[in-house]
Design a protein around this motif. Structure first.
Motif, mmCIF file in Angstrom:
data_model
loop_
_atom_site.group_PDB
_atom_site.id
_atom_site.type_symbol
_atom_site.label_atom_id
_atom_site.label_comp_id
_atom_site.label_asym_id
_atom_site.label_seq_id
_atom_site.Cartn_x
_atom_site.Cartn_y
_atom_site.Cartn_z
ATOM 1 N N VAL A 44 0.960 -32.330 18.217
ATOM 2 C CA VAL A 44 -0.381 -32.357 18.817
ATOM 3 C C VAL A 44 -1.271 -33.262 17.969
ATOM 4 O O VAL A 44 -1.497 -32.980 16.785
ATOM 5 N N ASP A 46 -4.248 -34.640 16.027
ATOM 6 C CA ASP A 46 -5.439 -33.972 15.503
ATOM 7 C C ASP A 46 -6.002 -34.813 14.355
ATOM 8 O O ASP A 46 -5.443 -34.834 13.251
ATOM 9 N N ALA A 64 0.419 -29.025 14.707
ATOM 10 C CA ALA A 64 0.828 -28.089 15.754
ATOM 11 C C ALA A 64 1.766 -28.840 16.694
ATOM 12 O O ALA A 64 1.714 -30.067 16.792
ATOM 13 N N TYR A 281 -4.416 -27.165 26.450
ATOM 14 C CA TYR A 281 -5.242 -26.314 25.597
ATOM 15 C C TYR A 281 -6.372 -25.676 26.408
ATOM 16 O O TYR A 281 -6.685 -24.492 26.236
ATOM 17 N N LEU A 286 -6.653 -22.355 24.327
ATOM 18 C CA LEU A 286 -6.138 -22.462 22.967
ATOM 19 C C LEU A 286 -7.084 -23.268 22.073
ATOM 20 O O LEU A 286 -7.800 -24.147 22.546
ATOM 21 N N SER A 288 -7.342 -24.677 17.592
ATOM 22 C CA SER A 288 -6.569 -24.860 16.363
ATOM 23 C C SER A 288 -7.419 -24.532 15.141
ATOM 24 O O SER A 288 -8.600 -24.855 15.103
ATOM 25 N N TRP A 300 -2.698 -24.903 13.096
ATOM 26 C CA TRP A 300 -2.112 -23.719 13.733
ATOM 27 C C TRP A 300 -2.791 -23.490 15.086
ATOM 28 O O TRP A 300 -4.013 -23.537 15.176
ATOM 29 N N THR A 301 -2.007 -23.218 16.103
ATOM 30 C CA THR A 301 -2.544 -22.990 17.446
ATOM 31 C C THR A 301 -2.668 -21.499 17.714
ATOM 32 O O THR A 301 -1.712 -20.742 17.519
ATOM 33 N N ASP A 360 -12.586 -23.033 16.622
ATOM 34 C CA ASP A 360 -11.807 -24.264 16.626
ATOM 35 C C ASP A 360 -12.248 -25.151 15.456
ATOM 36 O O ASP A 360 -13.441 -25.372 15.240
#
Length: 370
Positions: A44, A46, A64, A281, A286, A288, A300-301, A360
């Motif tokens: 993912v 980021d 993630a 997401y 979701l 992170s 981490w999700t 988040d």
């Protein structure tokens, strides 16, 4: 998180899978080219994690990840075993959400298959969606009827809980029998939790990946098929991802610098993969959080609304069990100050307890004792 890529044969599932995973899954213009599901893990993107890695130079940086599963094409009658039906349905059951690839372009050289793998029929995105939905619904109906039968037997002892369960699932059976997915069945509170125990296929969240040719993708406002898919999604609260799988495959083959230039030329802010992850997401609610240090920086999700001890449990069950507190600062605040130490001097590094709901972009150091 595991996303299942599904759709009728030849709609572009494997082409899209190849593009987003670079896994090299076989892609060809004939039904059931994909028999066993292809699987690929994707990091993912980021920028926050990348920045932390620059700052701390850790031994390890761990993003993630999302697992994509390219599932064999479906045909009408799959719920009764047609085509690769039973295998197809079981593979969907193991996913968290469905990426339903829908063909939104005309091309006489590519077969459009619905019921008969030897017959080429006109492109019809709503009909395609209905075909797959109906197969999922029929598979669910069989399962729900068994649930009603079992709950009804248990209710004969006078147990009100089983009586309510039988009543709820009987109502759901009527809903499914009318050709409506479990996603559109209205109930709330404890009933929603009860339905979730049934592991229903048509209850899974959906992203419609509207696969267009290059002309259709460049002129989305004029794409009648995309308009129909968007209207359908709006009615059921699904996400829509306009995409050109063929273009995405070309983009995936480029170096990062070339990729950025190509996307700019197309007038697209992000690749299909990035946009698909954003949709995922959003659809699944979701977020992170980040852990950091010289040993490892990691994303981490978790579900939005997760409290600190349960977030700690994503790292290790012992940390959740022995949770004391979470030393927390949001990434944006840290960057504004220049470092964690500078943020701490300004009083922005907080000590949060068991009731803290993780946000988040929170950077967290967990204190625990076991």
């Amino acid at each position: 998180m595991k996303l299942g890529i599904v759709g009728l044969p030849n709609v572009g599932k494997s082409t899209l899978f190849n593009a987003i995973t670079n896994a090299g899954a076989e892609s060809a213009n004939y039904p059931f080219c994909t028999i066993e599901p292809n699987m690929g893990m994707v990091a993912v993107p980021d920028e926050r994690l990348s920045k932390l890695s620059e700052m701390y130079q850790p031994k390890k940086t761990t993003p993630a990840v999302i697992e994509f599963v390219d599932i064999a094409g479906l045909v009408k009658g799959a719920s009764n075993g047609a085509g690769l039906g039973n295998k197809f349905l079981e593979n969907i059951r193991r996913t968290d959400a469905i990426v339903h690839v829908v063909r939104c372009f005309d091309d006489e050289n590519i077969m459009h298959v619905v019921a008969d793998a030897t017959q080429n029929v006109p492109v019809d995105p709503l009909g395609d969606i209905e075909t797959i939905d109906l197969e999922l619904i029929m598979a669910d109906l069989e399962m729900v009827n068994r649930r009603v039968e079992k709950a009804s037997k248990n209710a004969k002892s006078g147990n009100k809980q089983f009586a309510h369960e039988a009543e709820l699932f009987a109502e759901l059976a009527k809903h499914l029998d009318a050709g409506k997915s479990a996603r559109t069945f209205e109930c709330g509170g404890d009933d929603e939790k009860l339905l979730a125990t049934a592991d229903l296929l048509s209850l899974k969240p959906v992203i419609y990946a509207a696969n267009m040719d290059e002309d259709g993708f460049a002129n989305q406002a004029d794409n009648k098929y995309l308009t129909l898919v968007r209207e359908k999604a709006a009615k059921e609260g699904a996400q829509v991802l306009p995409i050109c799988a063929k273009l995405e495959q070309e983009i995936a083959a480029l170096e990062p610098d070339e990729r950025a230039m190509f996307l700019e030329e197309l007038g697209v802010e992000a690749s299909g993969l990035d946009r698909l992850i954003q949709c995922s997401y959003t659809l699944l609610g979701l977020i992170s959080f980040l852990t950091y240090g010289e040993d490892e920086c990691r994303a981490w999700t978790i579900k939005n609304g997760t409290k600190a001890p349960q977030a700690a449990g994503k790292i290790h069950s012992d940390i959740e069990r022995g949770f004391i507190r979470a030393e927390t600062i949001n990434f944006a605040d840290m960057i504004a100050c220049g470092s964690v130490q500078a943020a701490k001097e300004k009083g922005l590094l907080r000590s949060e307890g068991k009731d803290y709901v993780v946000k988040d972009g929170d950077m967290i150091y967990f204190r625990f004792n076991v």
